[in-house]
Design an enzyme around this catalytic site. Sequence first.
Site, PDB file in Angstrom:
ATOM      1  N   LYS A 110      37.523  76.625 -36.028  1.00  0.00           N
ATOM      2  CA  LYS A 110      36.903  76.264 -37.301  1.00  0.00           C
ATOM      3  C   LYS A 110      37.126  77.345 -38.366  1.00  0.00           C
ATOM      4  O   LYS A 110      37.096  77.067 -39.555  1.00  0.00           O
ATOM      5  CB  LYS A 110      35.397  76.057 -37.128  1.00  0.00           C
ATOM      6  CG  LYS A 110      34.967  75.093 -36.038  1.00  0.00           C
ATOM      7  CD  LYS A 110      35.376  73.673 -36.340  1.00  0.00           C
ATOM      8  CE  LYS A 110      34.636  72.629 -35.522  1.00  0.00           C
ATOM      9  NZ  LYS A 110      34.891  72.667 -34.084  1.00  0.00           N
TER      10      LYS A 110
HETATM   11  C1  LIG Z   1      35.032  71.594 -33.181  1.00  0.00           C
HETATM   12  C2  LIG Z   1      35.630  71.878 -31.878  1.00  0.00           C
HETATM   13  C3  LIG Z   1      36.384  70.914 -31.185  1.00  0.00           C
HETATM   14  C4  LIG Z   1      36.564  69.521 -31.718  1.00  0.00           C
HETATM   15  O1  LIG Z   1      37.298  69.475 -32.906  1.00  0.00           O
HETATM   16  P1  LIG Z   1      37.218  68.188 -33.841  1.00  0.00           P
HETATM   17  O2  LIG Z   1      37.968  68.542 -35.049  1.00  0.00           O
HETATM   18  O3  LIG Z   1      35.752  67.975 -34.108  1.00  0.00           O
HETATM   19  O4  LIG Z   1      37.803  67.074 -33.073  1.00  0.00           O
HETATM   20  C5  LIG Z   1      36.970  71.267 -29.997  1.00  0.00           C
HETATM   21  N1  LIG Z   1      36.795  72.490 -29.459  1.00  0.00           N
HETATM   22  C6  LIG Z   1      36.064  73.429 -30.085  1.00  0.00           C
HETATM   23  C7  LIG Z   1      35.885  74.739 -29.418  1.00  0.00           C
HETATM   24  C8  LIG Z   1      35.467  73.170 -31.306  1.00  0.00           C
HETATM   25  O5  LIG Z   1      34.741  74.109 -31.917  1.00  0.00           O
END
Ligand SMILES: *Cc1c(COP(=O)(O)O)cnc(C)c1O
Length: 490
Positions: A110
Amino acid sequence: MRFISTRSTENVDNASYAIVKGLAEDGGLFVPQFFPDLSGDIDKLCEMDYAERAAYIIGKFLDEYQTEELLAACKAAYGRFEDGDPAPTVKISDDLFVLELFHGPTLAFKDIALTLLPFLLRNGADRTGVKEEILILVATSGDTGKAALEGFKDQKGIKINVFYPSDGVSDMQELQMRSQNGGNVNVVGIKGNFDDCQTAVKKMFSDARLRTLLANKNVVLSSANSINFGRLVPQVVYYFSAYCDLLTAGEIEKNEKINFAVPTGNFGNILAGYYAKKMGLPVDKLICASNSNNVLTEFFATGEYDTDREFYATMSPSMDILISSNLERLIFELSGRDHKLTEKRMSELKKTGKYEISAEELSKLKEDFDAGYCDEEECREEMSGIFEEYGYLADPHTAVALKVCQDLSYGKKTVVLSTASPYKFTQNVLSAISGKRVKDAFSAAEILEEETAAPIPKQISDLRTAAVRFDAVIDKNSTEEVVLKFVSEK
Ligand SMILES: *Cc1c(COP(=O)(O)O)cnc(C)c1O
């Protein structure tokens, strides 16, 4: 470039409006009017560093910006990553690579979007003449919350309120959020799961009465969730960047098609890969990997999206999601950009908890995607197997994708997106690779370091002594009160 809503003819002049609004007023998601073609630009991109690639690709969508402005912002954002490289690829075997996206300030992928979004939002607000204070509401399954808090803390004219499921995140994730510093932040647990948080936040966005109450206090709402286009566009970059890196390293041939396997929750990460493919990146399949909450696996197999099922709290909490918001952007494309049909399906989903796409759409879907899931036991086995065989320490989310793509294997080179540091999930990772069950997250981290020689990141060791600032846990129907109180605080 104009941005259009997935649910009506609503549209805005450029990406800045889409980013500041977050969500269209009709409740739909903003999408670009068209996808720029970068198929002839791969060689050029290979010559660039990550920040330059980012500025180049993002600039195709955000053409209201000067390239230099974007480049400066990308350099600042990506300079915050370990070794200045937000997306290194690690070779596991001849046809398996891991794209590590977790070397940023909060140890999850993120960060790639959320180190840049504050710039895009602040700048976008100024460009579009927003004079009010901006209140960002975030629903998080664990990682978005911390990354958004870290990105937006002490940003002028912006406040941020994060809602997380109180029993749905790991100890480290929760502590990361509850110890957040900054004078403009608020963190609140909700009794419920991620879908409850997301629904509560979406409801506040479409609540005209709340918007008026906030307007009276000179406040407008915005979003840092992946429903915001500003979250998606920086994610398109690492698909191109990984391809260039493999090409430069001689691991793939020019124009060779490769797969990407993505641990998926809200469908933001993998959607960015789909956008990259639409922009001409040589991608064969995008592999959508789920945990026991396998609503997407079923959707990709049958064309029916049905949320009427049991919800599991797993050790990959960021994928514990039944309503994947960004799927709306995908079905909008599949329908031939039919906003009426998309609106109909989304209101069906809201009313009945399900919708179905046509056989023709399903076969189109299968040209670009494959999907699979793995349960808790398989995830544990994968963490231990990949460590024993290759010495690679994967977090539970990454392990889900590793397992699924190996199950599906096609004889094409595959890049698995690694979305979080294993040190965010220490107890589960440790128990998977060594059988040791340790209750305390920090003790588990120390043993994990000893056993694997993978160093504990500073962000984790610093947490041990961090003071907890936020401990509120509320009912899912009380979010509005919390928000109104928070905006009234100085
Ligand atoms: C947010 C997240 C996901 C999922 O990603 P999306 O974009 O919501 O599909 C997978 N793994 C981790 C560690 C995340 O923080």
